[in-house]
Design an enzyme around this catalytic site. Structure first.
Site, short mmCIF file in Angstrom:
data_model
loop_
_atom_site.label_atom_id
_atom_site.label_comp_id
_atom_site.label_asym_id
_atom_site.label_seq_id
_atom_site.Cartn_x
_atom_site.Cartn_y
_atom_site.Cartn_z
N GLY A 1 0.83 -1.19 0.00
CA GLY A 1 0.00 0.00 0.00
C GLY A 1 0.86 1.24 0.00
O GLY A 1 2.09 1.17 -0.15
N GLY A 2 0.18 2.39 0.17
CA GLY A 2 0.91 3.64 0.11
C GLY A 2 1.91 3.82 1.22
O GLY A 2 2.87 4.59 1.09
N MET A 3 1.70 3.13 2.35
CA MET A 3 2.60 3.32 3.49
C MET A 3 3.61 2.21 3.67
O MET A 3 4.59 2.39 4.37
CB MET A 3 1.77 3.44 4.78
CG MET A 3 1.06 4.76 4.92
SD MET A 3 0.29 4.88 6.53
CE MET A 3 1.71 4.71 7.59
N GLY A 4 3.39 1.05 3.09
CA GLY A 4 4.35 -0.02 3.34
C GLY A 4 3.93 -1.34 2.75
O GLY A 4 3.01 -1.42 1.94
N LYS B 1 3.14 -5.04 9.23
CA LYS B 1 3.26 -3.98 8.24
C LYS B 1 4.61 -3.29 8.45
O LYS B 1 4.91 -2.80 9.54
CB LYS B 1 2.13 -2.95 8.38
CG LYS B 1 2.25 -1.79 7.38
CD LYS B 1 1.12 -0.79 7.53
CE LYS B 1 -0.15 -1.32 6.94
NZ LYS B 1 -1.21 -0.27 6.90
N ASP C 1 -10.36 5.68 4.06
CA ASP C 1 -9.93 4.93 2.87
C ASP C 1 -10.73 3.64 2.74
O ASP C 1 -10.19 2.58 2.46
CB ASP C 1 -8.43 4.63 2.95
CG ASP C 1 -7.85 4.21 1.59
OD1 ASP C 1 -8.50 4.50 0.56
OD2 ASP C 1 -6.77 3.60 1.57
N VAL D 1 2.86 -5.38 3.69
CA VAL D 1 2.29 -6.23 4.74
C VAL D 1 2.77 -7.66 4.50
O VAL D 1 2.64 -8.19 3.40
CB VAL D 1 0.76 -6.16 4.75
CG1 VAL D 1 0.20 -7.05 5.88
CG2 VAL D 1 0.28 -4.73 4.93
#
Length: 420
Positions: free
Chosen positions: A17-20, A37, A133, A22
């Site tokens: 995803g946008g942050m990292g 994550k 989201d 998983v």
């Protein structure tokens, strides 16, 4: 490729995803499988610092959410310069995969997914957290038919906790444009923004595609803000009129024109969702619940509220007991003059009780009755009368002769009409 992150052995990648990223992982210390994550490093030091702030903020927000529809957070920290968040490993299928492989859902299944999701949102909003989201890939259908709402990673606190600040810059637009509320695209996020996203998701569950899909991100912003939603009747003519109307209300451009709360949406969706079965075996109620309720009814709501809060903070309550304690605490709050706060909490409790206990459980009927009383107190007489009318019918049908709750709603409704 297997690797380790402290005591966690990362086994295989689950998603990005946008942050990292998983990962599925094994927690060697506790002997359990978890999801980890890991923050995705970016090219510039300043940008990495920004991502670190968001990541740590996610850990603080998500770790305070305790709901069966939200994966629990077990741990977070840093290892060799990598930030990580450890949470439940959720089995099942993401809804985007279900839609891709199986196509649109039946009315009952779509309504049930939306009802369960709305129940989770009602809880999160009560904790001051907006998801921001919501989309099919963030909704997991578990093997027992439940729903888990994933990735509160871009959630914004409506009321930040001490030491927290709202992270998102005024010109930033976290979320996914295809499901994003018009106000969210211009930097304003409210609980009703999640309801708009839920409307987009429900629209897709029923038709196979969200309302708007074509165009650049800017064009999609414009379409959400200005274009009429393509009529559901054109894409799915067999839908019940009431369900179609509810989706249209969720997709109103102005957040004030959408339903008042996620709890209200969850209650409305029960008209089309399959009724959950009432548990055949009920655990004995915690003995303190009756004692504190007696204290509240004796005219000492402030003291009773303190004791409810102490009980909820201590171990030993099952989920039904926790919901009963939350309902009792809300009644104390109402008795102390904070009627609107009490109403919001009781509606949140009601959505969870319906899901856990079934709509005909006495605890569910009790909560609905208390909501009606608070509606009268707050001057919302028409809403109270409508609720009492439906409740009186259900009490007469569900509760046995001699039950203390049987007839109470009819009696209150009669008194209310005599006062007119």
């Amino acid at each position: 490729m297997r690797r380790s992150l402290g005591r966690y052995e990362l086994t295989h990648e689950l998603g990005r995803g946008g942050m990292g990223v998983v990962w599925a992982a094994h927690d060697g210390e506790h002997g359990r499988e978890v999801a980890v994550k890991v923050l995705a490093p970016r090219g510039h030091a300043a940008e990495l610092t920004t991502l670190e702030r968001r990541f740590l903020r996610e850990a603080r927000l998500t770790s305070r959410l305790r709901h069966p529809g939200i994966p629990s957070v077990h741990d977070h920290g840093s290892h060799d310069g990598e930030l990580y968040l450890v949470m439940d490993l959720v089995p099942g299928r993401a809804l985007d995969a279900v839609l891709k492989n199986d196509g649109p859902l039946g009315v009952a299944q779509a309504a049930d997914v939306a009802r369960r999701t709305a129940g989770v949102l009602a809880y999160a909003h009560g904790q001051g957290v907006v998801h921001r989201d919501l989309k099919p890939s963030n909704l997991m259908v578990t093997p027992d038919g439940g729903i888990k709402v994933l990735d509160f990673g871009v959630a914004a606190a409506l009321e930040p906790q001490p030491g927290e600040t709202q992270f998102t810059a005024p010109d930033a637009t976290p979320g996914t444009v295809v499901y994003m509320a018009p106000e969210q695209a211009v930097g304003r996020t409210v609980p009703a923004s999640d309801l708009y996203s839920l409307g987009c998701v429900l629209y897709e569950l029923l038709t196979g595609a969200p309302p708007f899909t074509d165009g650049s991100p800017f064009m999609l912003y414009h379409r959400h803000a200005n274009e009429p939603v393509p009529p559901l009747a054109d894409r799915r003519p067999d839908l019940p009129t009431g369900l179609r109307t509810l989706v249209e209300r969720l997709l109103e451009k102005n957040p004030e024109d959408r339903p008042a709360s996620a709890a209200e949406v969850a209650e409305m969706l029960t008209a089309w969702a399959p009724r959950p079965a009432t548990a055949s075996v009920t655990a004995p109620a915690h003995p303190r619940l009756a004692e504190i309720a007696a204290l509240r009814r004796s005219g000492r709501p402030a003291r009773a509220l303190e004791e409810y809060e102490e009980l909820m903070a201590a171990p030993g309550l099952d989920r039904a007991g926790l919901l009963a304690a939350r309902a009792g605490a809300a009644l104390c709050v109402g008795a102390l003059g904070r009627t609107r706060e009490a109403l919001d909490e009781l509606r949140s409790v009601l959505a969870e009780q319906r899901s856990l206990l079934g709509p005909g459980d006495p605890a569910v009927l009790d909560t609905r009755y208390e909501i009606a009383v608070l509606l009268i107190r707050s001057g919302e007489r028409h809403a109270a009368e409508e609720l009492l009318r439906r409740l009186a019918e259900e009490e007469g049908r569900v509760l046995p002769e001699g039950d203390a709750g049987r007839g109470r709603s009819l009696a209150l409704l009669s008194r209310l009409r005599r006062m007119a």
